[in-house]
Design an enzyme around this catalytic site. Structure first.
Site, mmCIF file in Angstrom:
data_model
loop_
_atom_site.group_PDB
_atom_site.id
_atom_site.type_symbol
_atom_site.label_atom_id
_atom_site.label_comp_id
_atom_site.label_asym_id
_atom_site.label_seq_id
_atom_site.Cartn_x
_atom_site.Cartn_y
_atom_site.Cartn_z
ATOM 1 N N HIS A 111 0.816 -1.215 0.000
ATOM 2 C CA HIS A 111 0.000 0.000 0.000
ATOM 3 C C HIS A 111 0.849 1.265 0.000
ATOM 4 O O HIS A 111 0.347 2.352 0.267
ATOM 5 C CB HIS A 111 -0.955 0.002 1.200
ATOM 6 C CG HIS A 111 -2.008 -1.055 1.108
ATOM 7 N ND1 HIS A 111 -2.726 -1.514 2.193
ATOM 8 C CD2 HIS A 111 -2.462 -1.778 0.042
ATOM 9 C CE1 HIS A 111 -3.576 -2.451 1.818
ATOM 10 N NE2 HIS A 111 -3.434 -2.633 0.507
ATOM 11 N N CYS A 119 5.886 12.652 -7.701
ATOM 12 C CA CYS A 119 5.091 13.273 -8.758
ATOM 13 C C CYS A 119 4.383 12.158 -9.529
ATOM 14 O O CYS A 119 5.016 11.179 -9.947
ATOM 15 C CB CYS A 119 5.988 14.082 -9.687
ATOM 16 S SG CYS A 119 5.124 14.686 -11.167
#
Length: 237
Positions: A111, A119
């Site tokens: 996760h 970015c």
């Protein structure tokens, strides 16, 4: 059982880190009972959602920054040092496995990780500390200095594609272990929650260490109920 195993895989969830002062998301009083999660689609679609996502991240900054590995983290790190455990699969995003001494390349973060950001367009990495003051001063969600893309914590949000390379590695670990130890996971978030079942189908023994019942209890060979730090203190190698 641990000492007899040749290849152990630990699979960890939020319950492992509550002793470090990081509350889980799903329990009564947890973050999701107080605020609706922001989906990946919403993050991409709206500036307000992006600002709120970053506000929530910085609101939990002290919890993450000041947290230290728990007794459970240290016990699992001892399995890695002993050569029993080739890697840890974790649903946690707090970087505490790495802080416990486990090499970063032996932590499979299904996760993601909230201790840095990237970015979404060019993948440039940003440190959280460098983003905090500009956000608090302007209230604007950060954008990439290089390409102008949206910057997001390096976590996987609802609706965001799972990282294929990470999931392939986690799947391979589950298929090739002989002991799969679930620690502090509710086993309700998929597809990661399918990994212990996969290990069981491949012939591995499954142990679940958790305070509460999980959907995996039916196929576990051993269930340990109670505080995780207390329980794993007996399994330091």
């Amino acid at each position: 059982m641990l000492k007899a195993a040749d290849r152990v895989v630990a699979f960890t969830g939020a319950g492992l880190s509550t002793e470090a002062g990081i509350p889980d998301f799903r329990s009564p009083g947890g973050r999701w009972s107080r605020m609706k999660p922001i989906s990946f689609e919403a993050f991409l679609a709206g500036d307000e959602a992006r600002r709120e996502s970053w506000r929530r991240r910085f609101d939990m900054d002290d919890e993450i920054r000041l947290a230290r590995p728990t007794r459970g983290h240290l016990a699992i790190a001892s399995w890695v040092r002993a050569g029993k455990c080739p890697a840890v699969i974790t649903q946690n995003i707090d970087n505490l496995h790495q802080a416990s001494g486990i090499p970063a390349d032996a932590v499979v973060e299904v996760h993601g990780n909230t201790t840095y950001a990237t970015c979404l367009d060019c993948a440039r990495r940003y440190e959280i500390a460098a983003l905090r003051e500009p956000f608090l001063a302007s209230g604007k969600a950060p954008c990439c200095d290089d390409c102008g893309g949206f910057i997001k914590t390096a976590t996987i949000s609802f609706g965001q594609p799972m990282p294929e390379t990470v999931m392939r590695r986690a799947t391979e670990l589950a298929k090739t272990c002989d002991l799969f130890v679930v620690v502090g996971s509710s086993l309700v978030v998929y597809p990661a929650a399918d990994l212990p079942r996969l290990a069981h189908r491949q012939g591995a023994r499954v142990v679940i260490v958790n305070r509460e019942e999980t959907p995996g209890d039916a196929y576990a060979e051993l269930l340990l109920r109670g505080e995780i730090g207390d329980l794993l203190a007996d399994f330091v190698l």
